[in-house]
Write a protein that holds these residues in place. Structure first.
Motif, mmCIF file in Angstrom:
data_model
loop_
_atom_site.group_PDB
_atom_site.id
_atom_site.type_symbol
_atom_site.label_atom_id
_atom_site.label_comp_id
_atom_site.label_asym_id
_atom_site.label_seq_id
_atom_site.Cartn_x
_atom_site.Cartn_y
_atom_site.Cartn_z
ATOM 1 N N ALA A 291 0.834 -1.200 0.000
ATOM 2 C CA ALA A 291 0.000 0.000 0.000
ATOM 3 C C ALA A 291 0.871 1.252 0.000
ATOM 4 O O ALA A 291 0.573 2.239 -0.689
ATOM 5 N N ALA A 292 1.969 1.224 0.749
ATOM 6 C CA ALA A 292 2.878 2.376 0.796
ATOM 7 C C ALA A 292 3.491 2.627 -0.575
ATOM 8 O O ALA A 292 3.617 3.778 -1.017
ATOM 9 N N LEU A 295 0.939 4.165 -2.780
ATOM 10 C CA LEU A 295 0.683 5.538 -2.353
ATOM 11 C C LEU A 295 1.737 6.478 -2.918
ATOM 12 O O LEU A 295 1.408 7.576 -3.400
ATOM 13 N N VAL A 299 1.056 9.676 -5.407
ATOM 14 C CA VAL A 299 1.530 11.031 -5.092
ATOM 15 C C VAL A 299 2.378 11.582 -6.230
ATOM 16 O O VAL A 299 2.205 12.735 -6.660
#
Length: 315
Positions: A291-292, A295, A299
């Protein structure tokens, strides 16, 4: 190490998109196919002189019949078996991709990208469950991880131990990336591939053998995928039938982050995604590492929607 794998595997995906103009969802299962083919040969060579059954070796110890640890599989303990595995992993993935292109993709190459994309999903399912049928559904350990020598490297705040499997993945990945850079920038084939990625119709008018370029696109992309998959297995120490499918989404994320269609973007995107997944576990639970990574991709794309290497389809 994970980032190097994503970058190496993402090159083929990016090449397929930039030259053939479709997202190949069977790319992950080409990675798995190469891994199993290479590991079959590794087991076979490492098992010479043991009591292991020939069929069990070729099936990579299906059903727990033989284990990589008992065969002493590793870069240090069975280097010939590993080198043979790397070669066979790349060649088998190439032959499989050329066969699939000839039977499946070539007859519908003039169709829309959506048609090719859906077809590639069907090919992915076919390959995945064929691998499961032949080699079995069990996850297996394939290396003798306890006997891997390591090298101590000075770091900012102490010593970092890097084992020989990590060094091998680094050397193989960087060497192949450097070789691909030379091919794209210094050879006639590389220039033809870049021209076709920029404008296929113009490439055909100027006499570039587009069918030959397509064939070499599959050869290079699939070969890198097979080698990347095999080296990832040696580094990770485990192998299972849906491994490529699980790794496909981070590979796609790397390609999109770097700028879809950009080969160098795939490499940089792979490093960013891989390092994010590894470093994020310092602050986040392990289950959130993917998930990181996604993300970070979101971004970056909010700031630069075209990706890091926007507008550079082949360079």
């Amino acid at each position: 190490m994970r980032g190097l794998f994503f970058g190496l595997a993402g090159i083929g995906l990016s090449m397929t998109y930039s030259i053939l103009n479709f997202a190949n969802f069977s790319h992950g299962d080409l990675i798995t196919s190469g891994s199993f083919a290479g590991m079959s040969v590794t087991y076979l060579i490492a098992g010479i002189g043991t009591e292991a059954n020939l069929v069990s070796l070729l099936l990579v110890g299906a059903g727990g019949s033989v284990f990589g640890a008992s065969l002493g599989i590793g870069v240090a303990t069975s280097p010939l078996a590993v080198v043979a595995g790397v070669i066979v992993a790349g060649i088998s993935a190439i032959l499989l991709s050329l066969f699939i292109d000839r039977i499946v993709y070539r007859p519908i190459r003039d169709r829309s990208g959506i048609t090719l994309l859906i077809t590639s999903i069907g090919v992915a399912f076919a390959l995945r469950y064929l691998i499961q049928f032949v080699f079995g559904p069990a996850r297996r350990g394939v290396t003798a991880s306890g006997s891997v020598p390591s090298v101590a490297i000075p770091a900012f705040d102490g010593i970092v131990n890097v084992n020989l499997h990590e060094v091998s993945l680094f050397v193989v990945a960087v060497s192949l990336m450097a070789g691909l850079h030379f091919l794209l920038q210094r050879t006639k084939l590389g220039k033809a591939m870049r021209a076709m990625a920029d404008n296929k119709d113009l490439a055909q008018i100027t006499g570039i053998p587009t069918e030959r370029v397509v064939r070499f696109t599959w050869i290079i992309g699939a070969g890198l995928a097979g080698v990347a998959g095999y080296m990832f297995v040696i580094w990770n120490g485990t192998l299972h039938w849906f491994q490529g499918w699980i790794l496909l989404l981070p590979v796609f994320a790397a390609v999109i982050l770097g700028g879809i269609g950009s080969i160098y973007g795939a490499i940089v995107g792979g490093l960013i995604i891989g390092m994010t997944m590894s470093v994020s576990v310092i602050w986040l639970p392990t289950g959130l590492s993917r998930a990181a990574a996604f993300l970070i991709m979101i971004v970056v794309l909010l700031v630069r929607p075209q990706g890091i290497f926007a507008g550079r389809t082949t360079a």
